[in-house]
Scaffold this motif. Structure first.
Motif, mmCIF file in Angstrom:
data_model
loop_
_atom_site.group_PDB
_atom_site.id
_atom_site.type_symbol
_atom_site.label_atom_id
_atom_site.label_comp_id
_atom_site.label_asym_id
_atom_site.label_seq_id
_atom_site.Cartn_x
_atom_site.Cartn_y
_atom_site.Cartn_z
ATOM 1 N N TYR A 501 19.803 -10.252 -8.989
ATOM 2 C CA TYR A 501 19.734 -8.509 -9.019
ATOM 3 C C TYR A 501 18.837 -8.060 -8.120
ATOM 4 O O TYR A 501 17.735 -8.338 -8.260
ATOM 5 N N PHE A 513 20.057 0.729 -4.734
ATOM 6 C CA PHE A 513 21.169 0.130 -4.510
ATOM 7 C C PHE A 513 21.658 0.460 -6.053
ATOM 8 O O PHE A 513 21.103 1.474 -6.842
ATOM 9 N N ARG A 514 22.782 0.298 -6.478
ATOM 10 C CA ARG A 514 23.678 0.328 -7.601
ATOM 11 C C ARG A 514 22.787 0.064 -8.704
ATOM 12 O O ARG A 514 22.431 -1.031 -8.862
ATOM 13 N N GLN A 517 23.051 -3.992 -9.466
ATOM 14 C CA GLN A 517 23.628 -4.489 -8.049
ATOM 15 C C GLN A 517 23.043 -5.812 -8.138
ATOM 16 O O GLN A 517 22.142 -5.869 -8.125
ATOM 17 N N ARG A 518 24.215 -6.663 -7.984
ATOM 18 C CA ARG A 518 23.357 -8.182 -7.841
ATOM 19 C C ARG A 518 23.778 -8.327 -6.118
ATOM 20 O O ARG A 518 24.987 -8.196 -5.766
ATOM 21 N N PRO A 627 31.852 -4.061 -7.213
ATOM 22 C CA PRO A 627 31.285 -3.995 -9.003
ATOM 23 C C PRO A 627 31.861 -5.293 -9.320
ATOM 24 O O PRO A 627 33.647 -5.781 -9.250
ATOM 25 N N GLU A 631 29.889 -4.584 -14.914
ATOM 26 C CA GLU A 631 28.995 -3.742 -14.463
ATOM 27 C C GLU A 631 29.527 -2.109 -14.137
ATOM 28 O O GLU A 631 29.797 -1.281 -13.273
ATOM 29 N N GLU A 813 24.857 -4.072 0.969
ATOM 30 C CA GLU A 813 25.524 -5.741 -0.393
ATOM 31 C C GLU A 813 24.522 -6.203 0.821
ATOM 32 O O GLU A 813 24.428 -7.292 -0.703
#
Length: 1009
Positions: A501, A513-514, A517-518, A627, A631, A813
């Motif tokens: 994460y 980040f969202r 997010q990973r 996503p 998520e 990303e």
């Protein structure tokens, strides 16, 4: 390994580096010092140059071609040639390849133009140093065709060579002698009882000397085919031999205990009547001993090379002290003992007209069990002193022989401490290492740098200290420290298995980040290790697109200048009558009158087959990370407002994280495209695609990639220089055929073209596919433009354009990493038949763009797809099963039918599970109320428990299983309220029939009956 020539010394070790040193010594005009001579102040040795020759241990080095060429053998299964004095300073070049570790080398003479190598593949190979390749190959394993055990023990540990004879030894305790021209075995020498560790051959090939782990050195006659002498001056395994004499009359030997012995057999009739002196004693096993001038160099497992002063043993004889026997023990009558002649204990004396150099007994070694060696006279043989002797002088002082003459080395070249052990931490992005000095250091595998030193401590203690409460991450790489540095190996099958994460990462730059997010660790580190490659590919791609557009513009201008009409010759066509009104004449276009013949088409316009089509420009990848299914934004906003007595709609149930319906396998992958709708595990399972589905990734991906390709990234110690980049093996990959398809639709007409093209199965193939797509896109645009110019229906085309299809991942990303420019990158290929790997490419992070052409030929296609197209191989999501129950029935169950066994992505966090619980048990607000921005989140008023411990909201299922549940069965989780909010329960449906459901697995999580 050490080698000395012309005032220079060469060394190679387990780090794969060959170093050249200036000895600053005159090795030709030297006189060996006496044993009791006071030594002058030592001269320092200085570093000259070095090169990163191998990627594994260097097992042996040798000099050839008038000492202008250095050959090295390594456990990376290569034999390499390096010219250290060359003007062009080329890196070492591979001249040969074994199928297993290469253990030893031999050169017949200093001026030889060939070298022989042997290894664990049971092969002896002769290589031409002028580039002609392999001259001879001997299969030692097949020498004993009738003995399977001998065949399995045919590995070659030791080699020696002359122009006519080769001698080899190994673990089968047998010395084999081969003809150097034909490769046929001449004889086999049997007598050792353990491994043969080293071999010497006299210049005329008549004598062979072998060292063995049976603690002996044997001297063999090649002509007689038998052992002539067995020397026993060592008390442990003899590991190394060295001699610069053509007849081996003076030689040096070293053993496992660290003893270095010099043996001189000159001026004796029988070889075992010579003298052997213990020159020095190392603290560890001596792997290699070399002598030149008046010095001896020794190499051990430590990262240092020691220099010892030699001793003069010419005409040497053992000095026999008072009270020791001076003759062989025999059955003859005892002789009258005379007093020692004057000068007996001096430096030299006269014996039979020759001067003898007396060497102290305390430093001497017994050369053979069958020869004379001074021993104390037994007490019963004591007698009265002779006339002129004092009684006190007759007292025998016991002397312990075998004491080293040199207590300390004259000079030491200290190397850096190499890593000897490592342990990976649970986060899979840090590793602890310990070096030969005992220092423990933590390394960051993503940044390729050391981040903290813990001093000299136990590795396990530091591991327990730093490995607490850390999320468990999949094994995405392996670490190796066998070369003394950290090497990280990335393979296609596991490289993309690990995710973290974004809020758990320690980043230098602030990036938004969202939520949840990973980041894929493998893709992240590859993106910046090959950053220079991507930059160079983008530059070349821009040049190619400009050339393609320029060429197309030239063709269009040539077409604009074409003549308005074409003069056709008058011919008699079927259907026209001569002299009739319909006879073609002049420039009138002929028309057929006897049927529906197809009209002639003007070349270059193709009006007859033109059909409008949409532009076939390659699509661009999204700018944000796609996503994952659990998520989706849709899930976070789902509220339950089902009234009492009504069952939950199936569509609503499909919006959950967990579903009891079977999901199609296509939903097991991450949905692609940042602009597309966010998919939940139950929604749009049929439409779920890979991130590159729109770009035709599935069609372009070959069915079989390069087998065994892997990457190694080496992290050098601070101060250690690793220079040199070479491609050791260049393989021709089998090309694969891919189909580039484009579809265009316009009204009721559609055209579908399929062009089968051959692309290379490497990184070049990725570039080829991108360029083929450019050509197809340009062709489609030109066809669309021609159709519009000819009045066919369709949208008005815009200006011709070719946007770049190279779309590497963006910082949103994969956040920016800055690996050190000197970080080594290797591309290797598995050799299953040998159990090893072969190097295909070697470079550094900062210089990859300089070797792009060679790198493209050996790098696998999947690497190109990751770097240039942001496409990772699709893999099935790993799920974990668990049971979710209310704590002591304090809250309602999540399922009306009692089905509370679920499974979900191993990376699912505890707060997502609590959100699922809240959705299932809590009544949602009325629609007119809207969303309350100050409302508590489910993780703020609900708790998740496992094994009587509260689960942190950021902990994943994988970490819960490994650190809390610690079992292989389904995880048992309990949820309960913490009292911060009054929970209004969700009314459950009444009197509903329950249909049994089979155990199923959904896209992200599913309930099982």
């Amino acid at each position: 390994m050490v080698g000395v020539v012309r005032g220079r010394r060469y060394s190679g070790g387990r780090d794969g580096v060959i170093c050249a040193w200036n000895l600053n010594l005159d090795l030709k005009n030297t006189v060996l010092p006496e044993h009791d001579e006071k030594l002058a102040k030592p001269v320092d040795t200085t570093w000259r140059q070095q090169v990163q020759a191998h990627t594994h241990w260097i097992n042996d080095i040798a000099l050839a071609q008038s000492n202008q060429v250095l050959i090295s053998a390594s456990s990376d299964i290569t034999v390499k040639l390096w010219r250290p004095a060359a003007v062009d300073r080329q890196p070492p070049q591979s001249i040969g390849l074994h199928s297993d570790y290469v253990k030893t080398l031999a050169v017949p003479s200093p001026n030889a133009d060939w070298v022989v190598s042997g290894g664990l593949d049971r092969k002896i190979c002769v290589w031409d140093l002028s580039g002609a390749g392999q001259k001879l190959s001997i299969d030692v394993g097949n020498d004993e065709a009738g003995s399977l055990s001998s065949k399995e023990k045919g590995s070659v540990y030791a080699l020696a060579a002359t122009n006519n004879v080769l001698a080899s030894g190994g673990p089968e305790s047998t010395v084999r002698v081969w003809d150097a021209r034909s490769g046929k075995r001449v004889t086999k020498l049997v007598g050792h009882t353990d491994n043969i560790r080293d071999v010497l051959v006299s210049q005329d090939g008549s004598t062979i000397m072998t060292a063995s782990s049976d603690q002996t050195v044997k001297v063999w006659s090649t002509g007689a085919g038998r052992c002539m002498y067995t020397l026993t001056m060592h008390d442990s395994s003899v590991w190394s031999l060295f001699s610069a004499d053509p007849d081996l009359s003076v030689f040096y030997s070293s053993d496992k205990s660290g003893l270095i012995a010099k043996t001189d057999t000159r001026d004796v009739i029988e070889l075992d009547e010579g003298v052997s002196i213990a020159v020095a004693q190392e603290h560890e096993s001596v792997h290699k001993v070399v002598a030149a001038g008046d010095c001896i160099w020794t190499a051990t497992s430590r990262p240092s090379i020691n220099r010892w002063r030699d001793v003069n043993t010419e005409h040497g004889e053992v000095e026999v002290p008072q009270g020791y026997s001076r003759h062989r023990m025999s059955m003859s009558a005892p002789q009258i003992r005379l007093p020692s002649p004057p000068g007996w204990a001096g430096a030299s004396s006269m014996t039979n007209g020759s001067r003898k150099r007396m060497l102290p007994l305390q430093h001497m070694l017994r050369l053979s069990n069958t020869t004379y060696f001074p021993t104390p006279v037994p007490a019963e043989e004591e007698h009265q002193p002779l006339l002129g002797e004092d009684k006190e002088d007759s007292t025998t002082v016991e002397i312990v022989p075998g004491q080293p003459l040199r207590a300390q080395p004259e000079y030491s070249v200290e190397g850096q401490n190499g890593l000897i052990k490592h342990v990976m931490l649970n986060d899979r992005k840090r590793v602890l290492t310990v070096d030969t000095a005992g220092e423990v250091v933590m390394w960051d595998l993503l940044k390729c740098v050391p981040i903290r030193s813990y001093g000299k401590r136990h590795l396990e203690d530091v591991k327990d200290e730093v490995n607490t409460d850390v999320a468990v991450v999949s094994n995405w790489c392996s670490v190796d420290t066998r070369t003394g540095s950290v090497a990280v190996i990335l393979e296609e099958n596991t490289c993309f298995d690990a995710e973290m994460y974004a809020d758990e990462l320690e980043l230098d730059d602030e990036i938004e980040f969202r939520d949840d997010q990973r980041i894929n660790l493998g893709k992240w580190v590859l993106r910046y290790l090959f950053g220079n490659l991507i930059t160079e590919e983008i530059r070349r791609d821009e040049t190619f697109r400009m050339q393609l557009l320029s060429k197309n513009e030239q063709q269009r201008l040539q077409r604009d200048n074409a003549p308005t009409s074409i003069q056709l010759p008058q011919v008699d066509l079927n259907g026209w009558q001569a002299g009739s009104a319909t006879t073609p004449s002049g420039t009138t276009t002929p028309r057929a009158t006897n049927g529906t013949g197809r009209g002639l088409i003007t070349p270059g316009f193709n009006i007859g087959i033109a059909s409008p089509g949409a532009l076939n420009s390659p699509p661009k990848a999204g700018l944000l990370l796609s996503p994952t299914a659990e998520e989706g934004a849709s899930l976070a906003k789902v509220t339950s407002n089902v009234s009492a007595g009504q069952p939950r709609p199936s569509a609503d149930r499909n919006s959950d994280y967990f579903s009891t319906s079977r999901i199609a396998s296509s939903a097991l992958v991450t949905p692609g495209g940042a602009d597309g709708p966010l998919l939940t595990p139950g929604e749009g399972a049929e439409e779920a695609t890979t991130p590159a589905a729109d770009a035709g990734a599935t069609k372009d991906t070959p069915s079989k990639g390069l087998f065994g390709k892997k990457f190694r990234t080496g992290m050098s110690f601070s101060g250690m220089k690793k220079i040199g980049r070479s491609q050791t093996t260049e393989t021709k990959e089998k090309p694969v055929v891919v189909e580039e398809k484009s579809e265009a639709e316009s009204d009721s007409r559609s055209s579908k073209t399929s062009n089968s093209r051959v692309v290379d199965d490497n990184l070049v193939g990725t570039v080829q596919k991108i360029r083929f797509a450019y050509e197809d896109s340009l062709q489609a645009q030109m066809q669309n433009q021609q159709a519009h110019e000819n009045g066919l229906p369709g949208a008005k085309p815009g200006p011709t354009d070719l946007p770049s299809s190279i779309t590497p991942s963006l910082p949103a990303e994969t956040p920016v990493l800055k690996p050190p420019p000197n970080t080594t990158i290797l591309i290797q290929e598995d050799r299953p038949e040998a159990g090893g790997v072969a190097d295909l490419f070697e470079g550094t992070v900062g210089t990859l763009h300089e070797h792009l052409d060679s790198l493209e030929r050996v790098a696998p296609m999947w690497l190109g797809d990751v770097l240039l197209r942001n496409i990772t191989p699709v893999k099935e999501i790993v799920k974990i099963s668990f049971v979710l129950e209310p704590w002591q029935n304090s809250l309602p169950s999540i399922a009306s039918d009692g089905n509370n066994r679920l499974n979900a992505n191993r990376m699912l966090r505890a707060k997502k599970i609590l959100a699922y619980v809240a959705e299932r048990i809590e009544a949602g607000p009325p629609p007119e109320a809207g969303l309350d921005p100050e409302a508590l989140k489910p993780e703020e008023y609900l708790e998740l428990w496992c094994q009587h411990q509260i689960v942190p909201i950021s902990m994943t299922l994988a970490t819960i299983r490994s650190s809390m549940w610690k079992g292989g069965s389904d995880i048992l989780l309990y949820y309960k309220a913490n009292g911060k909010k009054e929970i209004k329960y969700q009314p459950l449906p009444l009197n509903l029939p329950v249909t049994p459901q089979p155990t199923t697995v959904g896209a992200e999580a599913a309930a099982a009956a």
